[in-house]
Design an enzyme around this catalytic site. Structure first.
Site, PDB file in Angstrom:
ATOM      1  N   CYS A 385       0.832  -1.202   0.000  1.00  0.00           N
ATOM      2  CA  CYS A 385       0.000   0.000   0.000  1.00  0.00           C
ATOM      3  C   CYS A 385       0.873   1.261   0.000  1.00  0.00           C
ATOM      4  O   CYS A 385       1.418   1.622  -1.034  1.00  0.00           O
ATOM      5  CB  CYS A 385      -0.958  -0.041   1.197  1.00  0.00           C
ATOM      6  SG  CYS A 385      -2.319   1.150   1.083  1.00  0.00           S
ATOM      7  N   HIS A 512      -3.763  -5.086   0.030  1.00  0.00           N
ATOM      8  CA  HIS A 512      -3.154  -5.753   1.179  1.00  0.00           C
ATOM      9  C   HIS A 512      -3.368  -7.265   1.054  1.00  0.00           C
ATOM     10  O   HIS A 512      -4.335  -7.806   1.603  1.00  0.00           O
ATOM     11  CB  HIS A 512      -3.800  -5.267   2.473  1.00  0.00           C
ATOM     12  CG  HIS A 512      -3.568  -3.825   2.786  1.00  0.00           C
ATOM     13  ND1 HIS A 512      -2.708  -3.416   3.770  1.00  0.00           N
ATOM     14  CD2 HIS A 512      -4.089  -2.689   2.245  1.00  0.00           C
ATOM     15  CE1 HIS A 512      -2.708  -2.091   3.843  1.00  0.00           C
ATOM     16  NE2 HIS A 512      -3.536  -1.624   2.918  1.00  0.00           N
ATOM     17  N   GLU A 514      -2.041  -9.607   2.566  1.00  0.00           N
ATOM     18  CA  GLU A 514      -1.953 -10.299   3.864  1.00  0.00           C
ATOM     19  C   GLU A 514      -3.320 -10.594   4.465  1.00  0.00           C
ATOM     20  O   GLU A 514      -3.470 -11.550   5.243  1.00  0.00           O
ATOM     21  CB  GLU A 514      -1.122  -9.487   4.856  1.00  0.00           C
ATOM     22  CG  GLU A 514      -1.694  -8.150   5.265  1.00  0.00           C
ATOM     23  CD  GLU A 514      -1.307  -7.017   4.332  1.00  0.00           C
ATOM     24  OE1 GLU A 514      -1.597  -5.846   4.664  1.00  0.00           O
ATOM     25  OE2 GLU A 514      -0.710  -7.290   3.261  1.00  0.00           O
TER      26      GLU A 514
END
Length: 536
Positions: A385, A512, A514
């Site tokens: 990001c 993102h 993750e």
């Protein structure tokens, strides 16, 4: 008889002792027996959602597939369940009061005095039953944030008590999680905090069916007996949740003590043989890895590691897949910016790096210095990001030659706004809930490293940002060697990387990834980073 059973997880003594992990573990253990399970986190704060909170206040803001900005515990839930939850799975006091006030303004309570009981508690019950009904789950686990006795949490506890009365004892169960400290001076395990928190819970009308005791070491037989006696429980309903190396061990720890079987019996559900082999295999691999790689974590909230919890866990998942253990080296970007840390002193010792997300000016120049060192020294790097955006800023300055290039978030008067506000964000007046949020389509470019990692043309990853790489500068950046490896359908840059012949691994992603990493299904960019790091 209701279609859904409810398990309320409450906490005592202090927050942050692991209710979220117990809730996630409860969900996993019930799901492993073939039951459909959902989990809801109740946060008693008055914020409508977690989106406007500083990470130092509450840890990371976890983003759901549908764009909810939620408590970090939803990340635990999704990782343990292996399922995507929605924004409806995080209920706050702010949401509840806001909805009730809006109903009052519309005249839905016309002639009535609007009160905590029944209007607030009815709203809470309606929201929980709505999630259960819409998802069709067999069991809904509800974690009530904070601790018993907090004034903010009392309406939620009262709503839970009412549901127990209304639905019956076979359809609602209460699990209380409390802390039993071990005195450093005498080594004695103390149960009085647990006793007091159970007493407080019973004082407001809730008798726990099970008590899960957090402690630095396994619960002693004498402590178990004492807690059982003061809680009106059988000793087998007092469960030890002592410290372990990894949170992924907790479901197995609870299972070994018959936790799920006792809970199912309380709910009048059949205990089935659990299927936990894949989970056990993951935990075994996680604990047996010996090879380590040093991964720099370059960010501005490094003093609270929970600010980047999903990234830490994504690295752990990827480590199991690759066969390495990531040793995290935390680099505070603000201290780099202030000259308290020299990037070469710390980054020369690492095998890879993650340039962490964040908002605002503080620490940005420190991150840019770190990015420059990582790029010039061919250290495998993943930018997330803001990490992507600042990587573009560094590339524009030091490779393209655009002096003082910047993001307009950091410098509104920059002569080269290579990162700029999204067009539809320009007229936004409110901060809460107005970012680009949630999962959306991303088209990968064949022949790039990112495409090779995912192995498909289209992916869906979650976003949380307000600024993007400025399309006006993409051609100039590409001419200088930057590779755009992913685009949105609207033509926005979703990811960029450096050529493989020049840099082993240097990828930045606007979303993102993750947030969608799971123990048994790790995130491809994190796997790629650790593969590159282990061969540095």
């Amino acid at each position: 008889m209701p279609e859904t059973k409810y398990v309320f997880i409450t906490g005592g003594v202090m927050s942050g002792i692991g209710k979220g992990i117990v809730s996630a573990s409860t969900g996993l253990l019930l799901k492993s027996r073939g039951y459909r399970v959902g989990i809801v986190k109740v946060d008693p704060y008055l914020n409508v959602d977690a989106g406007t909170m500083n990470p130092y206040a509450h840890g990371e803001v976890y983003v759901t597939e549908d764009g909810g900005e939620t408590d970090l515990d939803l990340g635990h839930y999704e990782r343990f369940l292996g399922e995507n939850l929605s924004k409806k799975h995080n209920i706050t006091t702010g949401q509840v009061y806001y909805n009730v006030i809006m109903k009052e303004r519309k005249g839905e309570y016309l002639g009535k005095t609007v009160q905590i009981i029944p209007h607030i508690t009815d709203e809470i019950k309606q929201r929980l039953s709505s999630v259960a009904r819409e998802t069709g789950v067999d069991v809904l686990v509800v974690e009530i944030g904070g601790t018993v006795g907090d004034i903010e949490g009392l309406p939620f506890l009262e709503a839970a008590r009412q549901m127990y009365v209304e639905l019956g004892s076979n359809n609602v169960a209460f699990v209380h999680v409390a802390w039993a400290p071990v005195l450093s001076t005498t080594g004695e395990q103390k149960t009085k905090p647990v006793q007091h928190s159970v007493y407080e819970l019973r004082r407001i009308g809730i008798q726990p069916n099970m008590v899960v005791v957090r402690s630095p070491r396994p619960l002693e037989a004498e402590s178990r007996q004492k807690i059982a006696l003061f809680s009106n429980l059988s000793p087998s309903d007092v469960i030890s949740d002592h410290d372990v190396d990894y949170v992924y061990e907790v479901p197995l720890l609870l299972e070994s003590q018959g936790y799920a079987a006792r809970l199912l019996s309380r709910l009048g559900l059949q205990d089935r043989e659990p299927d936990l082999e894949a989970w056990k295999s993951f935990v075994d691999r996680l604990k047996s890895i010996e090879k380590t790689v040093n991964i720099a974590m370059v960010g501005k909230y490094t003093k609270l590691r929970d600010s980047y919890l999903s990234i830490v866990e994504a690295l752990r998942h990827a480590g199991v897949a690759v066969g390495v253990k990531p040793n995290l080296v935390w680099v505070e970007a603000t201290e780099v910016e202030e000259g308290k840390i020299k990037v070469e002193d710390v980054l020369s010792t690492v095998d890879g790096a993650v340039v962490l997300p964040g908002f605002g000016k503080r620490g940005a120049e420190g991150k840019i210095r770190a990015i420059k060192y990582l790029r010039e020294n061919n250290i495998p790097t993943l930018g997330i990001c803001f990490g992507l955006q600042l990587s573009v800023v560094e590339f524009a300055r030091d490779v393209v030659g655009l002096e003082n290039a910047n993001s307009t978030e950091i410098d509104p008067s920059t002569p080269y706004p290579v990162v700029d506000l999204l067009p539809w964000e320009r007229d936004v007046k409110e901060l809460g809930g107005t970012l680009r949020l949630g999962a959306s389509q991303i088209n990968l470019v064949k022949g790039t490293q990112l495409y090779d990692l995912y192995g498909r043309d289209v992916i869906y990853e979650r976003h949380r940002h307000r600024y993007e790489v400025n399309p006006k500068y993409v051609e100039k950046l590409v001419e200088a060697g930057l590779i755009v490896s992913a685009w949105s359908p609207q033509g926005l840059v979703e990811a960029a990387e450096l050529p493989r012949k020049e840099h082993k691994f240097f990828i930045g992603t606007q979303p993102h990834p993750e947030f969608k990493s799971r123990p048994l299904s790790p995130s491809p960019p994190y796997v790629g980073l650790l593969r590159a790091a282990q061969t540095k």
